[in-house]
Scaffold this motif. Structure first.
Motif, PDB file in Angstrom:
ATOM      1  N   ASN A  97       0.599  -1.072   0.099  1.00 57.36           N
ATOM      2  CA  ASN A  97       0.568  -0.406  -0.022  1.00 57.36           C
ATOM      3  C   ASN A  97       1.064   1.381  -0.098  1.00 57.36           C
ATOM      4  N   THR A 100       2.483   2.154  -3.437  1.00 55.86           N
ATOM      5  CA  THR A 100       1.332   2.372  -4.218  1.00 55.86           C
ATOM      6  C   THR A 100       0.723   3.717  -4.633  1.00 55.86           C
ATOM      7  N   SER A 101       1.093   4.083  -3.190  1.00 57.38           N
ATOM      8  CA  SER A 101       1.146   5.740  -2.443  1.00 57.38           C
ATOM      9  C   SER A 101       2.189   6.539  -2.959  1.00 57.38           C
ATOM     10  N   GLU A 219       4.527  14.888   1.741  1.00 58.05           N
ATOM     11  CA  GLU A 219       3.793  13.628   1.835  1.00 58.05           C
ATOM     12  C   GLU A 219       3.778  12.293   1.698  1.00 58.05           C
ATOM     13  N   THR A 220       5.460  12.278   0.389  1.00 58.09           N
ATOM     14  CA  THR A 220       5.831  11.034   0.833  1.00 58.09           C
ATOM     15  C   THR A 220       6.505  10.675   1.732  1.00 58.09           C
ATOM     16  N   ILE A 223       3.438   9.323   4.585  1.00 55.90           N
ATOM     17  CA  ILE A 223       3.437   8.244   3.823  1.00 55.90           C
ATOM     18  C   ILE A 223       4.656   7.240   4.868  1.00 55.90           C
TER      19      ILE A 223
END
Length: 272
Positions: A97, A100-101, A219-220, A223
């Motif tokens: 997941n 994928t993100s 954002e990375t 995650i």
């Protein structure tokens, strides 16, 4: 229709020859040439403006192409990372997941570079050929204006004056001057405005670029930092990832592989 086309071609040819003759006379110093130093200076600024923007477009295209290549390399690398662990591993689905993100963030980042940076710069550069076309047209109208002045002078200085020809030459001069002045005044306003607009345009362009990069990096980072089973408080960024990887390695310390030593003995060959 054929006659109209023929007349149009003849008219264009006549204008071309008349302008060419005027330029020849000007180069020989036999007729006056109107100059506008301010407009010439503005045209030089336009040249420099186009040069800078074209170089920026080239390097931006190179930058985006490398970003695309990096996104492909990132996906391939982390795909290999995912394959390093069997599907039965308890965190395998979570890792899938995450990857994928990250891939989605890459695509969003590249799309923003396209929509908010590349396309605006392309549209900005598209203005320059249009402005240059108006500058060229103004140049032709200037030649017509100088030709009209020359023609009036010729008629006024003729040994046998023809009032009808003089009046016609005066009318032609008034009309040519009005057309030229209108275009010249428009360019005197348009060229400085376009030149001065570059600062605001580049400011918005770079803001969009840096904003897209900031969102992608932030954002990375989130995650990786927000993975529930790997997260350690008060650590961020690459340090968080290193700690997570170290923690994962420590959990499986018992599964370490140590290369075995060869059981073969080295034979000594004695040459007699």
């Amino acid at each position: 229709m054929a006659e109209n086309n023929k007349g149009g071609i003849l008219n264009i040819t006549e204008k071309f020859l008349r302008r060419r003759k005027t330029k020849v006379l000007q180069s020989l110093g036999k007729t006056e040439k109107t100059t506008d130093e301010k407009l010439v200076e503005d045209c030089h600024k336009l040249d420099r403006q186009q040069e800078v923007a074209t170089k920026l477009q080239k390097e931006l295209r190179n930058y985006v192409n490398h970003a695309k290549a990096l996104s492909v390399a990132s996906k391939a690398f982390y795909g290999a990372v995912s394959e390093a662990y069997e599907p039965e591993w308890e965190n395998h689905a979570q890792l899938t997941n995450i990857l994928t993100s990250v891939d989605v963030l890459w695509q969003d980042y590249l799309q923003k570079l396209q929509d908010s940076v590349q396309e605006p710069l392309t549209k900005y550069l598209a203005n320059i050929p249009q402005i240059r076309a108006r500058v060229s047209k103004r140049g032709r109208k200037l030649t017509d204006y100088d030709n009209a002045k020359h023609n009036l002078t010729v008629q006024q200085n003729a040994k046998k004056k023809d009032e009808a020809k003089i009046n016609k030459a005066q009318e032609d001069l008034v009309q040519a001057q009005k057309i030229y002045d209108d275009m010249n005044n428009e360019l005197h306003q348009e060229l400085p405005e376009f030149f001065n607009s570059r600062m605001k345009f580049y400011g918005e362009l770079f803001k969009n670029l840096f904003s897209a990069e900031h969102v992608f990096q932030t954002e990375t980072g989130k995650i990786w930092n927000e993975t529930s089973e790997w997260q350690l408080e008060n650590l961020q960024g690459s340090e968080q990832f290193v700690v997570n990887a170290t923690h994962l390695a420590d959990q499986h310390e018992h599964a370490r592989y140590t290369p075995r030593k060869s059981v073969r003995s080295t034979s000594t060959i004695i040459v007699g």
